[in-house]
Design a protein around this motif. Structure first.
Motif, PDB file in Angstrom:
ATOM      1  N   ASP A   1       0.831  -1.202   0.000  1.00  0.00           N
ATOM      2  CA  ASP A   1       0.000   0.000   0.000  1.00  0.00           C
ATOM      3  C   ASP A   1       0.866   1.253   0.000  1.00  0.00           C
ATOM      4  OD1 ASP A   1      -2.333  -1.552   0.176  1.00  0.00           O
ATOM      5  OD2 ASP A   1      -2.297  -1.508   2.382  1.00  0.00           O
TER       6      ASP A   1
ATOM      7  N   ALA B   1       1.362   4.038  -3.066  1.00  0.00           N
ATOM      8  CA  ALA B   1       1.058   5.458  -2.872  1.00  0.00           C
ATOM      9  C   ALA B   1       2.254   6.312  -3.287  1.00  0.00           C
ATOM     10  CB  ALA B   1       0.698   5.719  -1.415  1.00  0.00           C
TER      11      ALA B   1
ATOM     12  N   ARG C   1       2.623   6.377  -7.086  1.00  0.00           N
ATOM     13  CA  ARG C   1       1.622   7.256  -7.712  1.00  0.00           C
ATOM     14  C   ARG C   1       2.072   8.716  -7.643  1.00  0.00           C
ATOM     15  NH1 ARG C   1      -2.083   3.838  -5.014  1.00  0.00           N
ATOM     16  NH2 ARG C   1      -2.393   5.349  -3.338  1.00  0.00           N
TER      17      ARG C   1
ATOM     18  N   GLU D   1      -1.553  10.736   1.259  1.00  0.00           N
ATOM     19  CA  GLU D   1      -2.159   9.885   0.232  1.00  0.00           C
ATOM     20  C   GLU D   1      -2.880   8.703   0.857  1.00  0.00           C
ATOM     21  OE1 GLU D   1      -2.639   8.587  -3.930  1.00  0.00           O
ATOM     22  OE2 GLU D   1      -2.012  10.497  -3.066  1.00  0.00           O
ATOM     23  N   LEU D   2      -2.315   8.192   1.960  1.00  0.00           N
ATOM     24  CA  LEU D   2      -2.897   7.028   2.630  1.00  0.00           C
ATOM     25  C   LEU D   2      -3.963   7.414   3.649  1.00  0.00           C
ATOM     26  CD1 LEU D   2       0.387   5.008   3.281  1.00  0.00           C
ATOM     27  CD2 LEU D   2      -1.417   4.407   1.666  1.00  0.00           C
TER      28      LEU D   2
END
Length: 236
Positions: A30, A34, A37, A55-56
């Motif tokens: 995860d 992120a 990206r 982002e998370l």
């Protein structure tokens, strides 16, 4: 949390979660996704622990519980994109197999233009990087060379691709920043070059340009660079 650890630590040797306690809210995958990206959208300099945490949807300090250092975050990112290689079983034609890997590497770096800046042996021993190296060594199984020399060959080929792509990316970025068209830029520089060569001060360059058959075929030049990297180690 960001100071030097008392003992050296490899992120891959660090348990992703403790044996007890609640399941972590985020996985390394995860976190890496992120960060990738962000880098793909805004460049590697935009990647920070704060930006990834945002982002998370978690706090910046809580992210350090998963990734102690920014360098570890970079390592997670390199490993994540290294999973994009198609490492099919070697065909038995070692040269064709390695050329295929090199072409994949070029495409991968163009999909993730920040990658050339992070290409380093330090990040070369993550799970997916090890699978990549194992695949390349398997491709070289028919070649009668010491294992150490095979590793040098793989490193040399990777270096050629990284250098070539870094130049391609830099050229594309420069072109986008020009206040005029690429054709105007090229015409201006060609005219200046011709004016300098015509002075007679550069006879060797004048002779070289006289032999020129036109614009360089960049795809063919890339293939020649790969071939020469392989020929430096093995001549069929």
């Amino acid at each position: 949390m960001t100071g030097r650890a008392a003992e050296p630590e490899v992120i891959w040797a660090r348990p992703e979660r403790a044996g007890r306690g609640p399941k972590p809210a985020y996985s390394r995958n995860d976190i890496a996704a992120a960060a990738v990206r962000i880098a793909d959208a805004d460049g590697i300099d935009a990647v920070s622990m704060r930006r990834v945490a945002g982002e998370l949807g978690c706090g910046t300090m809580s992210l350090y519980n998963y990734v102690p250092r920014k360098e570890d975050l970079y390592e997670l990112m390199v490993d994540a994109v290294s999973a994009e290689y198609d490492l099919s079983a070697p065909s038995g034609d070692w040269r064709a197999d390695l050329l295929d890997v090199a072409r994949q590497a070029r495409s991968l770096m163009h999909r993730h233009p920040w990658m050339p800046r992070l290409m380093s042996p330090v990040y070369g021993f993550s799970p997916n990087a090890l699978r990549y190296l194992e695949h390349c060594m398997a491709c070289l199984e028919p070649v009668d060379l010491p294992a150490g020399t095979k590793m040098e060959l793989i490193a040399s080929l990777t270096g050629v691709v990284t250098f070539y792509v870094a130049n391609e990316i830099a050229s594309a970025e420069r072109t986008r920043s020009l206040p005029w068209s690429e054709e105007q830029e090229q015409g201006m520089r060609t005219a200046y070059l011709v004016s300098r060569i015509s002075t007679g001060e550069y006879p060797h360059l004048a002779a070289a340009f006289a032999e020129s058959t036109g614009p360089v075929d960049l795809e063919a030049a890339f293939e020649r660079a790969l071939g020469r990297a392989l020929d430096g180690f093995v001549t069929d």
